[in-house]
Motif scaffolding. Structure first.
Motif, PDB file in Angstrom:
ATOM      1  N   PRO A   1      38.973  38.605  40.969  1.00 41.73           N
ATOM      2  CA  PRO A   1      39.539  39.936  40.722  1.00 41.73           C
ATOM      3  C   PRO A   1      40.414  39.895  39.472  1.00 41.73           C
ATOM      4  O   PRO A   1      41.557  39.459  39.512  1.00 41.73           O
ATOM      5  N   GLY A   2      39.860  40.284  38.345  1.00 40.16           N
ATOM      6  CA  GLY A   2      40.583  40.263  37.079  1.00 40.16           C
ATOM      7  C   GLY A   2      40.722  38.861  36.513  1.00 40.16           C
ATOM      8  O   GLY A   2      40.308  37.870  37.138  1.00 40.16           O
ATOM      9  N   GLY A   3      41.319  38.798  35.343  1.00 43.88           N
ATOM     10  CA  GLY A   3      41.596  37.500  34.733  1.00 43.88           C
ATOM     11  C   GLY A   3      42.652  36.744  35.526  1.00 43.88           C
ATOM     12  O   GLY A   3      42.671  35.511  35.532  1.00 43.88           O
ATOM     13  N   THR A   4      43.517  37.477  36.197  1.00 46.83           N
ATOM     14  CA  THR A   4      44.584  36.846  36.980  1.00 46.83           C
ATOM     15  C   THR A   4      44.012  35.860  37.989  1.00 46.83           C
ATOM     16  O   THR A   4      44.531  34.762  38.167  1.00 46.83           O
TER      17      THR A   4
ATOM     18  N   TRP B   1      52.778  35.028  29.015  1.00 44.67           N
ATOM     19  CA  TRP B   1      52.572  36.106  29.990  1.00 44.67           C
ATOM     20  C   TRP B   1      53.204  35.624  31.294  1.00 44.67           C
ATOM     21  O   TRP B   1      52.821  34.562  31.818  1.00 44.67           O
TER      22      TRP B   1
ATOM     23  N   TYR C   1      51.929  33.543  34.572  1.00 46.14           N
ATOM     24  CA  TYR C   1      51.663  32.095  34.610  1.00 46.14           C
ATOM     25  C   TYR C   1      52.729  31.394  35.447  1.00 46.14           C
ATOM     26  O   TYR C   1      52.447  30.444  36.170  1.00 46.14           O
TER      27      TYR C   1
ATOM     28  N   ASN D   1      46.589  31.119  25.768  1.00 47.52           N
ATOM     29  CA  ASN D   1      46.198  32.530  25.754  1.00 47.52           C
ATOM     30  C   ASN D   1      45.845  32.924  24.310  1.00 47.52           C
ATOM     31  O   ASN D   1      46.711  33.284  23.522  1.00 47.52           O
TER      32      ASN D   1
ATOM     33  N   ASN E   1      49.091  37.542  24.234  1.00 48.85           N
ATOM     34  CA  ASN E   1      50.119  38.420  24.784  1.00 48.85           C
ATOM     35  C   ASN E   1      51.349  37.542  24.993  1.00 48.85           C
ATOM     36  O   ASN E   1      51.259  36.580  25.765  1.00 48.85           O
TER      37      ASN E   1
ATOM     38  N   ASP F   1      42.784  31.533  28.338  1.00 53.05           N
ATOM     39  CA  ASP F   1      42.932  32.900  28.825  1.00 53.05           C
ATOM     40  C   ASP F   1      42.555  33.834  27.677  1.00 53.05           C
ATOM     41  O   ASP F   1      43.323  34.017  26.730  1.00 53.05           O
TER      42      ASP F   1
ATOM     43  N   ALA G   1      41.807  37.155  27.826  1.00 55.57           N
ATOM     44  CA  ALA G   1      41.812  38.524  28.365  1.00 55.57           C
ATOM     45  C   ALA G   1      41.600  39.594  27.286  1.00 55.57           C
ATOM     46  O   ALA G   1      41.036  40.642  27.567  1.00 55.57           O
ATOM     47  N   TYR G   2      42.042  39.316  26.057  1.00 57.58           N
ATOM     48  CA  TYR G   2      41.991  40.354  25.014  1.00 57.58           C
ATOM     49  C   TYR G   2      40.914  40.098  23.972  1.00 57.58           C
ATOM     50  O   TYR G   2      40.955  40.664  22.889  1.00 57.58           O
TER      51      TYR G   2
ATOM     52  N   SER H   1      38.311  38.381  31.641  1.00 61.70           N
ATOM     53  CA  SER H   1      38.761  39.602  32.331  1.00 61.70           C
ATOM     54  C   SER H   1      37.958  40.804  31.862  1.00 61.70           C
ATOM     55  O   SER H   1      37.677  40.938  30.674  1.00 61.70           O
TER      56      SER H   1
ATOM     57  N   SER I   1      39.271  43.725  32.440  1.00 60.58           N
ATOM     58  CA  SER I   1      40.322  44.757  32.433  1.00 60.58           C
ATOM     59  C   SER I   1      40.435  45.483  31.098  1.00 60.58           C
ATOM     60  O   SER I   1      40.517  46.713  31.064  1.00 60.58           O
ATOM     61  N   LYS I   2      40.457  44.748  30.006  1.00 60.22           N
ATOM     62  CA  LYS I   2      40.685  45.377  28.689  1.00 60.22           C
ATOM     63  C   LYS I   2      39.354  45.732  28.033  1.00 60.22           C
ATOM     64  O   LYS I   2      39.171  46.841  27.555  1.00 60.22           O
TER      65      LYS I   2
ATOM     66  N   ARG J   1      39.728  45.564  38.948  1.00 59.42           N
ATOM     67  CA  ARG J   1      39.893  44.167  39.315  1.00 59.42           C
ATOM     68  C   ARG J   1      38.604  43.342  39.259  1.00 59.42           C
ATOM     69  O   ARG J   1      37.993  43.034  40.288  1.00 59.42           O
TER      70      ARG J   1
END
Ligand SMILES: Cc1ncc(COP(=O)(O)O)c(C=O)c1O
Length: 415
Positions: free
Chosen positions: A107-110, A134, A137, A184, A189, A223, A225-226, A257, A259-260, A268
């Motif tokens: 569920p997401g990068g998290t 971030w 972590y 990251n 981020n 990571d 994510a972006y 992720s 998400s973005k 998620r």
């Protein structure tokens, strides 16, 4: 005397999320003074110039055309097989490493960051992350009795501080014989920094040098994510091909992720993608993550996986989706350039920005600065080492004017 019922390992300070608190104050200011008079740079989500959350049409058209059963159904614990294929293409693009690779949906990068940290550290171990980080972590680590060591992301010339990374890395591996480091990048981020390909070589050389001791186990969690908002074309994905032919005791996990890149923050979905020269190591990773999925959240969001699958399987939809992301990325780049340029003009010190949602301003007394800025109707998140300005959430016009306001307020505090 108040009684505590929570078990000791799960007892934490009664803290609300500071970012969401500041965002609520920004909203109040907007209601009172009008949107045009407020700069709300709090949330890490793409917002258009009118203050509306950007939701990619290609993604939401697909979501809304899904049959109910494709939304309602459970996903498989490891994720839908077609999703696990599609997610690798979405992540690596043309730069898939030549290695054994297996993915598990999270569920997401998290969720994937969690798997990387928790499934590869022993309780009491320390992970290594940059000092601009971030905060989840730390939250994830402390939840499992893992501690966090930081290296300085930048040296005094504002370059990637490979020397400090090496020192902390070697200290920890010597002590623990096992080390998870979370990097990251690209589009870090909170700084907007992206490691160059040469800097990646330096990181991998340190890992390889330390991998010569067969007792050492080195885990690099990337990571990304972006990543969809990094670079102009796909040059910021090139580093993935460096994860080919690594020694068996260097294991790479990509925390991916949706998400973005798909503007599906609340839906998620993401994946942990394991990369190794050794097939057994990725098999072990797959089953370890599947167990952790079942134990923590059972399975991911079926509808989000379906959206990616259906976009990936239809070349026309893929093209339309990619064009939409590109447009958004261009908008973001213009905003960031406006902020960086204006900072230069007014002499506001910022950290080196390359890509992504945020720009950071190093400043010791960040809490005070954030509070003072609210008096100017500007809402900027305070971090330990500075302020985080979210260019993703602020129009280009306002990105041009914000640095002068920040500079004025910081000068006022300093005098
Ligand atoms: C640095 C970083 N990593 C990972 C994530 C993953 O977020 P999510 O779990 O929403 O995909 C985020 C989102 O804010 C982030 O900023």
């Amino acid at each position: 005397m108040s009684i505590s019922m929570v078990a000791e390992h799960a007892r934490w300070p009664k803290e609300n999320d500071a970012i969401f608190g500041l965002a609520a104050r920004a909203k109040e200011a907007i209601d009172k003074y009008g949107r045009e008079n407020v700069i709300d740079s709090t949330l890490g989500a793409l917002v258009d110039d009118e203050g509306n959350l950007i939701c990619l049409e290609t993604v939401y058209n697909e979501l809304k055309s899904l049959p109910n059963a494709a939304i309602a159904a459970y996903a498989q614990v490891a994720g839908q097989p077609d999703y696990l294929e599609a997610v690798q293409q979405a992540c690596f693009g043309r730069y898939k490493p030549d290695a054994h690779i297996r993915a598990v949906a999270t569920p997401g990068g998290t969720g994937s960051v969690r798997h990387g940290i928790v499934n590869y550290s022993n309780p009491g171990d320390s992970i290594l992350i940059a000092d601009w980080f971030w905060s989840p972590y730390v939250t994830i680590s402390e939840e499992y009795g893992i501690t966090v060591t930081t290296f300085e992301l930048f040296n005094d010339k504002n370059q990637f501080n490979i020397a400090d990374f090496k020192e902390k890395f070697e200290d920890l591996i010597k002590k623990q014989k096992r080390l998870v480091t979370v990097l990251n990048t690209p589009a870090n981020n909170p700084t907007g920094y992206s490691l160059s390909d040469e800097e990646w070589d330096e990181v991998l050389n340190i890992a390889k040098e330390n991998a010569k001791d067969p007792e050492n186990k080195i885990i690099i969690v990337v990571d990304c994510a972006y990543i969809d908002y990094a670079g102009v074309g796909d040059e910021r994905r090139k580093f993935f091909s460096k994860f080919s032919n690594l020694p068996d005791n260097i294991f790479v996990i990509i925390a991916y992720s949706m998400s973005k890149g798909y503007t599906m923050y609340g839906m998620r979905s993401g994946a942990a993608i394991g990369i190794s020269s050794n097939e057994d190591i990725v098999e072990e990773f797959y089953y370890s993550c599947m167990h952790a999925n079942r134990a923590n959240w059972s399975n991911g969001t079926r509808a989000a996986m379906e959206v990616m699958i259906r976009i990936a399987k239809d070349p026309e939809k893929t093209k339309a989706y990619e064009n939409e992301v590109k447009e958004t990325k261009t908008m973001l780049r213009k905003r960031a350039e406006a902020f960086v340029e204006a900072s230069k003009e007014v002499g506001l010190e910022i950290l080196p920005y390359r890509d992504g949602f945020f720009v950071s301003i190093p400043y010791e007394n960040a809490k005070k600065a954030s509070e003072e800025l609210t008096k100017e109707n500007m809402f900027v998140v305070a971090l330990k080492k500075g302020l985080r300005f979210a260019v993703c959430a602020v129009s280009e016009e306002k990105c041009k004017t914000a640095p002068a306001i920040i500079k004025k307020v910081l000068d006022r505090i300093d005098t």
